[in-house]
Design an enzyme around this catalytic site. Structure first.
Site: not given
Ligand code: NAP
Length: 307
Positions: A131, A134-135
């Site tokens: 993701c 997300c990261d």
């Protein structure tokens, strides 16, 4: 007989549990094969409202579970093997034991596809991610790699150029599944380098608990080489966890639940929440919102039925 059974313990399932428990419905949550859902695979979550300093993904889902348990939600380990939704009460076989419920909230999510490399799973959360949203922010001025040739890969590669110094997109073919517009956008970005007809054979370095590089192989020449990277992002698709419902709930060709508006499925009393239906947004906060919607619909349904 349960008023509500919730399948899945990610953001969607936990939020549905908080709401239905607070409504006095004593929900039973089936934790599923990925306890905590996809958040349990991430490290820091910086985009969930209410945590100005960020929060650890696994802590966030665990807090949600505690919050639901405080109001009486019950959690059990297990996964649904078989389901009979042809009549009410609905029947679910959870690891060999049948459970019955008046309403069912399916929040079983979608699991990221992985390549199956020897060291891949060991480095999830330590440089291996599924993701970019997300990261990605952890890779400011670093070298990152994205695997895949679909829209997700193009989107993630383009997105990662906001942070990364260099983004290498590795795809196993020369042709792309991605739409032209997404592909063109990635191609036009000078920070994105394409490596085609190339596969990854492994990711390093487990001994340092950190991604430092990958082993690549050119499928045409057979040449293999190591390349340094700091972040390794898989964008090779997701698989919705709907197997027990095939032939019972209306699914799209890829297996995602087809919504009938709100949180409704084609079966009265069965509701969806989160990534098991959503292939577009796929965020913790949207899944949590969807869990809330499903809970409210289940509550209203039970009330209308006189329970
Ligand atoms: P996808 O379209 O299924 O693409 C997956 C990609 O991963 C393909 O290029 C595939 O290669 C590659 N792949 C799969 N398994 C692999 C393996 N074992 N090794 C190497 N490569 C592998 O998945 P997606 O990109 O996640 O998109 C899913 C759906 O969401 C699509 O309908 C897409 O249009 C949509 N989506 C839309 C947007 C947007 O419009 N903003 C953004 C993201 C996703 P091959 O091509 O060789 O099979």
């Amino acid at each position: 007989m349960r008023n509500v059974i919730i399948l899945g313990s990610g953001c969607a399932g936990n939020t549905a549990a908080i709401y239905t428990a607070r409504a006095g419905l004593n929900p039973l949550v089936i934790i599923g094969h990925e306890p905590g859902g996809q958040l349990s695979l991430t490290t820091e979550v910086e985009n969930f409202p209410g945590f100005p300093d960020g929060i650890n993904g696994p802590d966030l889902v665990m807090n949600m579970q505690k919050q639901a348990e405080r109001f009486g939600a019950e959690y059990i380990y297990g996964s649904v093997g078989e389901a009979d939704l042809s009549q009410r009460p609905f029947r679910l076989n959870i690891d060999g034991e049948w459970q019955e419920c008046r309403t069912l909230i399916i929040a079983s999510g979608a699991s990221a596809r992985w390549l199956g490399l020897p060291n891949e799973q060991k480095l999830i959360g330590h440089g291996v991610s599924s993701c970019a949203t997300c990261d990605g922010a952890f890779y400011r001025d670093r070298k990152v790699m994205v695997i895949g040739g679909g829209d997700s890969a193009m989107e993630e590669a383009t997105f990662l150029t906001r942070f990364g110094r260099e983004v290498t997109l590795v795809h196993r073919r020369e042709e792309f599944r991605a739409s032209k517009i997404m592909l063109d956008r990635a191609r036009a970005n000078p920070k994105v380098k394409f490596l085609l007809n190339t596969v990854v054979d492994d990711v390093y370095d487990v001994s340092r608990n950190l991604v430092t590089g990958v082993k690549l192989r050119d499928l045409k020449s057979g040449r293999a080489w190591d390349q340094e990277v700091d972040g390794f992002f898989l964008a090779i698709g997701h698989v919705p966890n709907t197997k027990p419902f095939v032939g019972q709930i209306d699914l799209d060709p890829d297996g995602y639940i087809l919504t009938k508006g709100g949180a409704r499925t084609n079966i009265t009393g069965v509701f969806h929440a989160g990534d098991v239906q959503d292939r577009v947004y796929r965020q913790a906060i949207t899944a949590a919102g969807a869990g809330c919607m499903a809970a409210i619909e289940a509550e209203r349904f039970l009330e209308a039925e006189g329970h």
